[in-house]
Scaffold this motif. Structure first.
Motif, short mmCIF file in Angstrom:
data_model
loop_
_atom_site.label_atom_id
_atom_site.label_comp_id
_atom_site.label_asym_id
_atom_site.label_seq_id
_atom_site.Cartn_x
_atom_site.Cartn_y
_atom_site.Cartn_z
N ALA A 27 0.85 -1.19 0.00
CA ALA A 27 0.00 0.00 0.00
C ALA A 27 0.89 1.24 0.00
O ALA A 27 1.84 1.33 0.77
N VAL A 28 0.61 2.17 -0.91
CA VAL A 28 1.41 3.39 -1.04
C VAL A 28 0.49 4.60 -1.20
O VAL A 28 -0.69 4.48 -1.52
N LEU A 29 1.08 5.76 -1.01
CA LEU A 29 0.42 7.03 -1.29
C LEU A 29 1.24 7.73 -2.35
O LEU A 29 2.46 7.87 -2.21
N ILE A 30 0.57 8.16 -3.42
CA ILE A 30 1.25 8.82 -4.52
C ILE A 30 0.63 10.21 -4.70
O ILE A 30 -0.57 10.34 -4.88
N MET A 77 2.52 11.96 -14.48
CA MET A 77 1.62 12.58 -13.50
C MET A 77 2.15 12.45 -12.06
O MET A 77 1.66 13.11 -11.16
N ILE A 78 3.15 11.61 -11.84
CA ILE A 78 3.66 11.37 -10.48
C ILE A 78 4.57 12.51 -10.06
O ILE A 78 5.53 12.85 -10.74
N ARG A 79 4.26 13.10 -8.91
CA ARG A 79 5.13 14.10 -8.31
C ARG A 79 5.97 13.47 -7.20
O ARG A 79 7.16 13.72 -7.09
N LEU A 80 5.32 12.68 -6.36
CA LEU A 80 6.00 12.13 -5.19
C LEU A 80 5.42 10.77 -4.87
O LEU A 80 4.20 10.58 -4.88
N LEU A 81 6.29 9.82 -4.59
CA LEU A 81 5.87 8.48 -4.22
C LEU A 81 6.33 8.26 -2.78
O LEU A 81 7.52 8.28 -2.51
#
Length: 140
Positions: A27-30, A77-81
């Motif tokens: 589980a991650v927050l992007i 679209m990814i700024r921070l993982l």
């Protein structure tokens, strides 16, 4: 590395594009570039950082949550993982970099690109090793 193209293998080995692959099944927050976020479990990731999340929750700019069964995030679209706190990222990266590149059994001459990639792998492993030594508490 499973069924990746040559370009993807290069990106995984030489950039941080390996992070979504390391985090598969977790589980991650992007955080996205449009000031929104997506939380979920990474089910599929490729060498270009395109991620497919299952059981995802999309958090818009107003803080409202929208549930999705599947959610696809394109790499640009990814700024921070966000890496989970319980994951030892140094260990995971060193494990990924230790895997020898699969070469043909025949004696072929290595290209400049292959030699440079191997040198960068060795440098990265050396940096990780020195970081581990620096992170250990000093005994007095």
């Amino acid at each position: 590395m499973n069924n990746f193209s040559g370009r993807e293998k290069y990106l995984i080995s030489n950039t941080l594009n390996c992070l979504p692959i390391i985090l598969q099944g977790r589980a991650v927050l992007i955080d996205l570039r449009n000031e929104t976020s997506v939380a979920g479990i990474i089910s599929i990731a490729d060498g270009h950082m395109t991620c497919e999340l299952t059981d995802a929750v999309f958090i818009d700019r107003n803080g409202q949550c929208h549930a999705f069964d599947n959610f696809l995030i394109r790499n640009r679209m990814i700024r921070l993982l966000h890496v989970p706190a319980d994951l030892d990222i140094k260990h995971e990266l060193s494990q990924l970099l230790r895997k020898p590149a699969s070469r043909n059994k025949t004696k072929t001459k290595r290209t400049f690109k292959q030699k440079r990639a191997e040198e960068r792998h060795k440098e990265t492993l050396q940096i990780i090793k020195t970081q581990r030594v620096a992170d250990k508490p000093q005994e007095t």
